[in-house]
Enzyme design. Structure first.
Site, mmCIF file in Angstrom:
data_model
loop_
_atom_site.group_PDB
_atom_site.id
_atom_site.type_symbol
_atom_site.label_atom_id
_atom_site.label_comp_id
_atom_site.label_asym_id
_atom_site.label_seq_id
_atom_site.Cartn_x
_atom_site.Cartn_y
_atom_site.Cartn_z
ATOM 1 N N ALA A 58 1.895 7.267 25.761
ATOM 2 C CA ALA A 58 0.604 7.951 25.743
ATOM 3 C C ALA A 58 0.193 8.393 27.137
ATOM 4 O O ALA A 58 0.703 7.912 28.147
ATOM 5 C CB ALA A 58 -0.461 7.029 25.151
ATOM 6 N N CYS A 59 -0.766 9.335 27.198
ATOM 7 C CA CYS A 59 -1.382 9.727 28.463
ATOM 8 C C CYS A 59 -2.251 8.561 28.947
ATOM 9 O O CYS A 59 -2.883 7.897 28.129
ATOM 10 C CB CYS A 59 -2.258 10.962 28.285
ATOM 11 S SG CYS A 59 -1.394 12.433 27.698
#
Length: 790
Positions: free
Chosen positions: A728-729
């Protein structure tokens, strides 16, 4: 006219819930949880396990319905207080941790977020409360701040800054105001018919405060993203990540000097032109929708109505509309006072008919209504009169600004809100013509930090502990900030006991009114006779009575116990990557210290295992590694540090032993374990401001061997690869950045990214770093991106 929530917000809220549960179950360390929750805008208050969620409201903009939703969300999750801040946000206070995730989810549903409300992030962007309605402005800067917010909060690196980065817009080029004291300030300007901005950088109110340096006299508005991207990248690469006390952007100016810093920033600006998009202002909705308001026959108290209009109502530049200041004492909205709360809800329901653009939170912690038809003023007056007691009081009385202070803040020294109340009472009891003082700003902070903006007031105070033979509450005094064309911070004037400050304020204002005709402003008075009055007063009251003669001096305003700073806690606002690193660094130091005297064999083995585990885990975050299990910690350390060459291969065996057999007799290998820990700490100490390890110095023989080794051209151009699906970011960007850091200029990196937020954000962040994105192609349900290192 609203910011757009980042697509990753839902995932972030879920992750917050997971970590919060693990923290409550004591499966996650407090500091490790803090490093995630603080950038999500969640702070622990002075009372242990009481939390505050800070809601982002760019420029103080919130719709009536959103405000109503926030009230219901807060009440439904057992909060008893909302608080409007000096950065135009609203806080939901006194929450239990188990309710915070649900608060975040509900806020998301109404279009609001807490993410970025704390930590080393891009903070809430300020906009003048009069922007869009003032006849002296160049143009309305609100939509620019909204668009900039939408862009910045979606970028992964906005949550990996060396320290917090604050920004502000001013719509009036003759009133620079907060644009001068933020890390980045944008002042509206029109040149040859083109909209643009003067740009300031490096301003700030904390340690070693300063107004910002003028970076550009004019940039076209189309370059807003370019300048912001350049400043953000420059700060990210040159800000001090290790020492939070000298980490803000202004300290880079102090380190390099004004001329060199501006030269370097402009180099980043030229590079950003190649990667950052041109800013295009989208069409905004009509701020003043056509509303059929029918005046009803109302009975109003004419005398109070006229006084209210004189003090709190101003005409907008749009004919037929007014802006109204609604006072919120110290920014506090009680959720337990049903009469006041129902009155506020009635007000919000009433103004909802006039559209979404009717509310701004102000930097002095009040509510400003706007775009209200003049015909609606009598009905509005009656609604306000039903729930605000002092709604017609002089505006100075209702505009005193204070942070929360030692009442709820862990850093607070003084009870600043109570001091504000004491000043307010003193002024109301006197006979000064307060209407002549309505533009004066009195700003109070409960500690040397600047949440109360004490350096930006006409009169400012910051809490401190003073001492004779006993500690007592006091304040540093500041006078005469300039917020106009030539901005200047208020000057330090001296110290006063908390008990004497109301008399000081009253005496100073009284002296000014006597000499008012001699000065064109209160500021000019403060720079001459006012300063002399202040110095004489401080000298007169510098010695306070003994505790036996007058114990009141040793109690803060409203306190029931003698003043003390023992309850003061550790700052939370700068929680970041180095806080995570320090967790394991401190564990290593603690276990080694304990081992000096520990004799029990089983206990010694346990302590040595902790040293190995913390040594393996400590630096993983700098490589973008995110272990999910204990075994992951050891495996990732082997992969990222031993196989990468940062740590010698001789330590592989002890790492594998710890992974596979926690009960092994580690006491027989203590010296080896200590050597591993020393190596990891050495690497930690070599980290630079951009989280890269300093290169290892090579011997003359090694350099000679490298020069004489034939170059395999196929190997030199072989493309590196990293599969980032499922990451994920912002960790996908962190891992991309780390891969590129280990490569040579011109080499290519192929990464695989998930659809959605990862593909929307990572390539842009890579371009912001100056690298070239050669290809970006879909491969089924994921994307391939090829990057060429700069």
């Amino acid at each position: 006219m609203r910011y757009t929530l980042p697509e990753t917000l839902g995932e972030d809220i879920v992750q917050f819930g997971v970590l919060a549960k693990e923290y409550r179950q004591k499966k996650t360390e407090a500091d490790r949880f803090k490093a995630f929750r603080v950038p999500m805008g969640v702070y622990e208050q002075r009372q242990d396990e009481a939390y505050m969620s800070r809601v982002r409201t760019t420029g103080g903009v919130i719709t009536p319905q959103q405000f109503l939703d926030v009230i219901e969300i807060a009440k439904g999750h057992k909060s008893d207080l909302l608080h409007i801040t000096t950065r135009q946000e609203i806080q939901i206070q006194n929450l239990e941790l188990e309710n915070v995730q649900s608060v975040m989810q509900r806020l998301r549903e109404t279009g609001l977020a807490t993410k970025g409300g704390g930590g080393n992030t891009i903070r809430n962007i300020l906009v003048s409360e009069y922007s869009g309605i003032s006849d002296s402005e160049q143009f309305d800067t609100t939509p620019y701040a909204m668009a900039l917010t939408t862009k910045l909060i979606a970028e992964p690196d906005s949550y990996l800054m060396p320290r917090k980065m604050k920004m502000a817009f001013s719509s009036d080029d003759k009133h620079i105001d907060y644009a001068a004291i933020n890390d980045a300030g944008f002042v509206a300007k029109v040149k040859n018919g083109e909209r643009g901005f003067s740009v300031y950088a490096g301003g700030g109110n904390g340690a070693k405060p300063t107004v910002g340096w003028k970076l550009f006299d004019f940039i076209p508005a189309t370059e807003l993203y370019i300048v912001t991207g350049a400043l953000k990248k420059f700060f990210s690469e040159h800000g001090n990540r290790k020492n939070r006390s000298i980490a803000r952007l202004r300290f880079v100016f102090y380190r390099f000097g004004e001329e060199e810093t501006i030269r370097r920033i402009k180099e980043y600006y030229e590079e950003a032109k190649k990667t950052e998009p041109v800013f295009v202002l989208e069409q905004t909705e009509n701020e003043r929708p056509s509303v059929c308001y029918t005046t009803t026959a109302l009975t109003v108290d004419e005398e109070k109505y006229d006084l209210w209009k004189k003090r709190y109502v101003n005409a907008q530049r749009q004919e037929g509309y007014s802006t109204i200041l609604v006072p919120v004492l110290l920014g506090n909205i009680s959720l337990t006072d049903e009469k006041k709360l129902n009155g506020l809800k009635e007000l919000l329901t009433f103004i909802n008919r006039f559209g979404n653009h009717t509310i701004r939170f102000t930097t002095d912690q009040n509510i400003r209504l706007r775009n209200i038809p003049n015909e609606a003023l009598p009905e509005l007056f009656n609604i306000i009169s039903r729930f605000i007691v002092d709604f017609t009081a002089p505006t100075l009385i209702n505009s005193l600004t204070s942070c929360t202070g030692a009442d709820t803040c862990r850093l607070g020294i003084g009870l600043s809100k109570n001091l504000s109340d004491a000043i307010r009472r003193k002024l109301l009891q006197g006979n000064l013509d307060l209407d002549k003082l309505q533009s004066i700003r009195i700003q109070i902070s409960g500690c040397p930090n600047s949440c109360g903006q004490q350096l930006w007031g006409d009169i400012g105070f910051s809490g401190k502990a003073l001492r004779n033979d006993k500690v007592y509450p006091g304040y540093q005094v500041y006078l005469a900030a300039h917020r106009d064309i030539e901005p200047r911070l208020a000057e330090t004037t001296g110290n006063l006991s908390s008990r004497d400050i109301p008399d000081f304020v009253y005496g100073l204002l009284e002296d000014y009114l006597k000499a008012e005709a001699q000065y064109d402003s209160f500021t000019s008075y403060l720079e001459s006779d006012g300063k002399e009055f202040a110095l004489q007063f401080i000298e007169k009251y510098k010695t306070i009575p003994s505790f036996a003669d007058d114990k009141n001096y040793y109690f803060d305003w409203g306190a029931e116990t003698v003043f003390s700073v023992t309850g003061r806690g550790k700052a939370e606002c700068s929680a970041g990557l180095f806080d995570l690193l320090d967790i394991d660094n401190n564990i290593i130091k603690d276990r080694r210290e304990t081992l000096k005297t520990e004799t029990d064999t089983e206990r010694r083995n346990s302590l040595l295992y902790d040293v190995i585990f913390s040594s393996a885990r400590m630096l993983l975050v700098t490589r973008g590694a995110d272990p999910k299990t204990t075994a992951d910690v050891f495996n990732l350390f082997i992969k990222e540090f031993i196989e990468f060459g940062f740590v010698e291969d001789k330590f592989r065996d002890i790492i594998i032993l710890a992974r596979d057999d926690k009960e092994y007799s580690f006491d027989t290998r203590q010296s080896e374990i200590y050597a591993l820990a020393d190596k990891v700490i050495e690497l930690y100490q070599s980290l630079d401001d951009s989280l890269q390890f300093k290169p290892v110095a090579l011997s003359g023989k090694e350099i000679k061997e490298i020069k004489e080794t034939p170059v395999d051209t196929k190997t030199e151009t072989e493309r590196k690869f990293k599969d980032l699906r499922g990451v994920a970011c912002p960790m996908n960007f962190v891992q991309t950045k780390i891969q590129l850091a280990a490569m040579r200029s011109g080499e290519e990196l192929e990464i695989w990214l998930d659809d959605g937020q990862p593909i929307n954000n990572v390539p842009g962040s890579v371009r912001n770093e100056g690298h070239e994105v050669l290809e970006q192609s879909p491969l089924g349900d994921y994307w391939m991106v090829i990057v060429k290192k700069k």
